[in-house]
Design an enzyme around this catalytic site. Structure first.
Site, PDB file in Angstrom:
ATOM      1  N   GLU A   1       0.833  -1.217   0.000  1.00  0.00           N
ATOM      2  CA  GLU A   1       0.000   0.000   0.000  1.00  0.00           C
ATOM      3  C   GLU A   1       0.861   1.258   0.000  1.00  0.00           C
ATOM      4  OE1 GLU A   1      -1.903  -0.524   3.776  1.00  0.00           O
ATOM      5  OE2 GLU A   1      -3.407  -1.896   3.020  1.00  0.00           O
TER       6      GLU A   1
ATOM      7  N   GLY B   1       1.909   5.004  -0.675  1.00  0.00           N
ATOM      8  CA  GLY B   1       1.236   6.256  -0.998  1.00  0.00           C
ATOM      9  C   GLY B   1       2.273   7.315  -1.338  1.00  0.00           C
ATOM     10  N   ARG B   2       3.044   7.668  -0.320  1.00  0.00           N
ATOM     11  CA  ARG B   2       4.008   8.757  -0.449  1.00  0.00           C
ATOM     12  C   ARG B   2       4.987   8.542  -1.607  1.00  0.00           C
ATOM     13  NH1 ARG B   2       5.634  12.073   3.824  1.00  0.00           N
ATOM     14  NH2 ARG B   2       4.642  10.607   5.251  1.00  0.00           N
TER      15      ARG B   2
ATOM     16  N   ARG C   1       2.735  20.395   5.823  1.00  0.00           N
ATOM     17  CA  ARG C   1       3.779  19.475   6.290  1.00  0.00           C
ATOM     18  C   ARG C   1       4.888  20.157   7.090  1.00  0.00           C
ATOM     19  NH1 ARG C   1       6.736  16.775   3.680  1.00  0.00           N
ATOM     20  NH2 ARG C   1       6.658  14.942   4.994  1.00  0.00           N
TER      21      ARG C   1
ATOM     22  N   TYR D   1       4.843  18.472  10.620  1.00  0.00           N
ATOM     23  CA  TYR D   1       5.849  17.406  10.791  1.00  0.00           C
ATOM     24  C   TYR D   1       7.276  17.935  10.784  1.00  0.00           C
ATOM     25  CZ  TYR D   1       1.823  14.764   8.903  1.00  0.00           C
ATOM     26  OH  TYR D   1       0.574  14.242   8.650  1.00  0.00           O
TER      27      TYR D   1
ATOM     28  N   CYS E   1      -1.925  34.250   9.584  1.00  0.00           N
ATOM     29  CA  CYS E   1      -1.628  34.984  10.811  1.00  0.00           C
ATOM     30  C   CYS E   1      -1.178  34.084  11.939  1.00  0.00           C
ATOM     31  CB  CYS E   1      -2.852  35.778  11.224  1.00  0.00           C
ATOM     32  SG  CYS E   1      -3.349  36.873   9.899  1.00  0.00           S
ATOM     33  N   GLU E   2      -0.135  33.328  11.747  1.00  0.00           N
ATOM     34  CA  GLU E   2       0.537  32.674  12.863  1.00  0.00           C
ATOM     35  C   GLU E   2       1.969  32.334  12.460  1.00  0.00           C
ATOM     36  OE1 GLU E   2      -0.253  28.336  13.633  1.00  0.00           O
ATOM     37  OE2 GLU E   2      -2.267  28.937  13.035  1.00  0.00           O
TER      38      GLU E   2
ATOM     39  N   TYR F   1       0.441  14.074   0.714  1.00  0.00           N
ATOM     40  CA  TYR F   1       0.075  14.757   1.950  1.00  0.00           C
ATOM     41  C   TYR F   1       0.220  16.266   1.789  1.00  0.00           C
ATOM     42  CZ  TYR F   1       0.525   9.901   3.247  1.00  0.00           C
ATOM     43  OH  TYR F   1       0.394   8.538   3.259  1.00  0.00           O
TER      44      TYR F   1
HETATM   45  C1  LIG Z   1      -0.926   5.984   5.350  1.00  0.00           C
HETATM   46  C2  LIG Z   1      -1.041   4.536   5.084  1.00  0.00           C
HETATM   47  C3  LIG Z   1      -0.347   3.971   4.002  1.00  0.00           C
HETATM   48  C4  LIG Z   1       0.565   4.743   3.107  1.00  0.00           C
HETATM   49  O1  LIG Z   1       1.734   5.180   3.715  1.00  0.00           O
HETATM   50  P1  LIG Z   1       2.838   5.894   2.812  1.00  0.00           P
HETATM   51  O2  LIG Z   1       3.889   6.278   3.786  1.00  0.00           O
HETATM   52  O3  LIG Z   1       2.206   7.064   2.180  1.00  0.00           O
HETATM   53  O4  LIG Z   1       3.331   4.903   1.820  1.00  0.00           O
HETATM   54  C5  LIG Z   1      -0.549   2.624   3.749  1.00  0.00           C
HETATM   55  N1  LIG Z   1      -1.356   1.864   4.523  1.00  0.00           N
HETATM   56  C6  LIG Z   1      -2.025   2.370   5.577  1.00  0.00           C
HETATM   57  C7  LIG Z   1      -2.901   1.500   6.373  1.00  0.00           C
HETATM   58  C8  LIG Z   1      -1.876   3.726   5.893  1.00  0.00           C
HETATM   59  O5  LIG Z   1      -2.541   4.221   6.947  1.00  0.00           O
END
Ligand SMILES: *Cc1c(COP(=O)(O)O)cnc(C)c1O
Length: 421
Positions: A275, A277-278, A314, A318, A346-347, A375
Site C-alpha cells: 500500500e 502512498g508517499r 507538512r 511534521y 496569521c501565525e 500529503y
Molecule cells: C498511510 C497509510 C499507508 C501509506 O503510507 P505511505 O507512507 O504514504 O506509503 C498505507 N497503509 C495504511 C494502512 C496507511 O494508513
C-alpha cells in the site's frame, strides 16, 4: 527521478512550462506529473514481479480522481481509509475487487457502503470492529473478506506522528494476542478470514524495520495456518520513504524493498499486497507559489509567498523539509541569498523554511516546493478564508485543471445564517 526539470531557462512539468500554468490558473497551485506517477507505480509493480501481487495505492496521500484514474488504468488497486475515499475510488472507475479498506475506526455506514459497492477485503483492527463488521455483513446476507492488522511492536524510526507499528500506537492488535483474535474472527458468521495485514509507519528511510515486521508476519502465518486458518493473502502496508532533499538522502528503492519482501515472505505462497502512498505521489507533485514581497527584517530577509500553511501543512505539522527552487532557472554561478520563507497566514507556524539558502528572487517571481505531491493538497484547508488550493495535472505537453480554485462567492455561500439572526 521525476519530470520537473529546467528547460530553456524555466522549470517545466514534463513538457509544460510552469509559468504557462501559473498564467492560466494563478498561484498557488499544485501540479502533478503523469509520467512520474506512473513511473513510481511501475517501480513497485516490477519489484514484485514473479509473485502474485497487487499494488494498492494509499490514496490518502493524494486523492484527486484524475490521479486515481491514472494509476487505476495502469493496474493499481486502492487502499482507502474512509467512506469518502471509497466513493472517490469508485467514481474514478476503480472496481470494488481492487479496493482494500483500512483504518482503525470504520463505522457501520462505511462497512455497508463498501459491502454494497464491492470490496477486495477489509483490514480489521480490533475485536469490536470485527463484531460490528460481522453483524453488518450478516444483516446484508454477505460474507466480508478480512485480514487482521497486527501490531508487530516494531520501531519504524520515523517522525512520531507517522509511526504506527509500536505497541503504544492505536493501530492493529498486539501480535501476542493474534491467535486468540483470529479464533474469534473465524467463529463470527459474517466474516471470512483470508490473511494478515501490517503497516508500521510512513517515511521509512531504512529497510530494517520492514524486515523485522515481515519476519514476524511470516512466523505468524505458519502459526495461524497450523491453527487451521487459510492464510492466503498478506497485506504488507506502505511506508517506504522518499528523498525530500536532493543532496544527501537515499532511502531504499522499491526494487530493494521487493527483494526484501520476497526473501521474508516469498516462501509462503501468499498473494502479496502493498500500500505505497508517499513514494508514488510525493515526488510527482510540486506546489507552485508566487512571491508577494521580499521583506527585510532586523536580522533576516523574509520571502512572503502567496502559498501558506493551509495549502501545505507538512512543515508546520511534521517539521518537514521541502526543497524550494525558483521557476526561472538561475544563471550559472549565481550566489545564494538566505531567506525565511513564510506565508501570509496569521501565525508564526506559517513558516516553510528558516534561513534557507537559495538563488535570489524578487516580488512577482514564482518558486516551487518540491516533493509536495503526497500529503499536500489532501491536507489543505481554507484557514484564513483562503480558497482551497487548485490542482493541475500534466501529461506530456498537455495540462488540465483537475480541481479548480473555488470562487469567493462559492466559499461564502457555504455558510448558513440561522433563522434567529
Ligand atoms: C498511510 C497509510 C499507508 C501509506 O503510507 P505511505 O507512507 O504514504 O506509503 C498505507 N497503509 C495504511 C494502512 C496507511 O494508513
Amino acid at each position: 527521478m521525476d519530470h520537473f526539470l529546467y528547460r530553456d531557462g524555466t522549470l517545466h512539468a514534463e513538457d509544460v512550462p510552469l509559468s504557462e500554468i501559473a498564467a492560466e490558473v494563478g498561484t498557488p497551485f499544485y501540479v502533478y506529473s503523469t509520467a512520474t506517477l506512473l513511473r513510481h507505480y511501475t517501480l513497485f509493480d516490477e519489484a514484485l514481479e514473479g509473485t502474485d501481487h497487487l499494488v494498492c495505492y494509499a490514496m490518502k496521500a493524494a486523492s484527486n480522481q484524475a490521479i486515481l484514474k491514472t494509476l487505476a488504468e495502469a493496474g493499481a488497486g486502492m487502499d482507502v481509509v474512509s467512506q469518502g475515499e471509497y466513493l472517490r475510488a469508485r467514481a474514478a472507475g476503480v472496481p470494488g475487487d481492487r479496493i482494500v479498506f483500512s483504518g482503525v475506526g470504520k463505522t457501520a455506514a462505511e462497512m455497508r457502503t463498501a459491502l454494497e459497492g464491492g470490496i477486495r477485503q477489509f483490514n480489521v483492527e480490533s475485536e469490536p470492529e470485527m463484531q460490528a463488521l460481522s453483524a453488518v455483513a450478516s444483516e446484508m446476507g454477505r460474507i466480508a473478506p478480512i485480514t487482521i492488522r497486527i501490531n508487530p511492536d516494531v520501531d519504524a524510526k520515523t517522525h512520531a506522528k507517522i509511526a504506527t507499528g509500536k505497541s503504544e500506537n492505536k493501530f492493529g492488535i498486539p501480535i501476542s494476542r493474534a491467535r486468540q483474535v483470529y479464533a474469534l474472527a473465524a467463529s463470527l458468521p459474517g466474516l471470512e478470514v483470508i490473511g494478515i495485514d501490517v503497516h508500521i509507519g510512513s517515511q521509512l528511510t531504512e529497510l530494517a524495520p520492514f524486515e523485522a515486521a515481515y519476519l514476524k508476519v511470516a512466523e505468524l502465518t505458519e502459526t495461524l495456518r497450523a491453527d487451521g486458518h487459510d492464510i492466503r493473502r498478506l497485506d504488507l502496508g506502505g511506508g517506504l520513504g522518499i528523498p525530500y532533499t536532493r543532496s544527501n538522502e537515499a532511502p531504499p528503492l522499491p526494487l530493494e524493498y521487493g527483494v526484501l519482501i520476497k526473501r521474508t515472505v516469498g516462501h509462503l505462497g501468499c498473494e502479496i499486497e502493498i500500500e505505497p502512498g508517499r513514494l508514488i505521489a510525493g515526488n510527482a507533485g510540486l506546489l507552485v507559489t508566487g512571491v508577494i514581497y521580499v521583506k527585510s527584517g532586523e536580522d533576516r530577509d523574509f520571502l512572503i509567498v502567496d502559498g501558506a500553511m493551509n495549502d501545505l501543512i507538512r512543515p508546520a505539522m511534521y517539521e518537514a523539509h521541502h526543497d524550494i527552487i525558483p521557476v526561472t532557472e538561475p544563471a550559472p554561478g549565481t550566489e545564494h541569498a538566505t531567506y525565511d520563507i513564510v506565508g501570509p497566514v496569521c501565525e508564526t507556524g506559517d513558516t516553510f523554511a528558516r534561513q534557507r539558502a537559495m538563488p535570489p528572487v524578487a516580488a512577482g517571481d514564482l518558486i516551487a516546493f518540491r516533493s509536495a505531491g503526497a500529503y499536500g493538497a489532501v491536507m489543505a484547508s481554507e484557514y484564513n478564508t483562503r480558497p482551497l488550493v487548485p490542482e493541475v495535472m500534466v501529461n506530456g505537453d498537455q495540462f488540465a485543471v483537475i480541481r479548480r480554485r473555488p470562487t469567493f462567492d462559492e466559499i461564502l455561500k457555504r455558510d448558513t445564517i440561522p433563522a434567529w439572526l
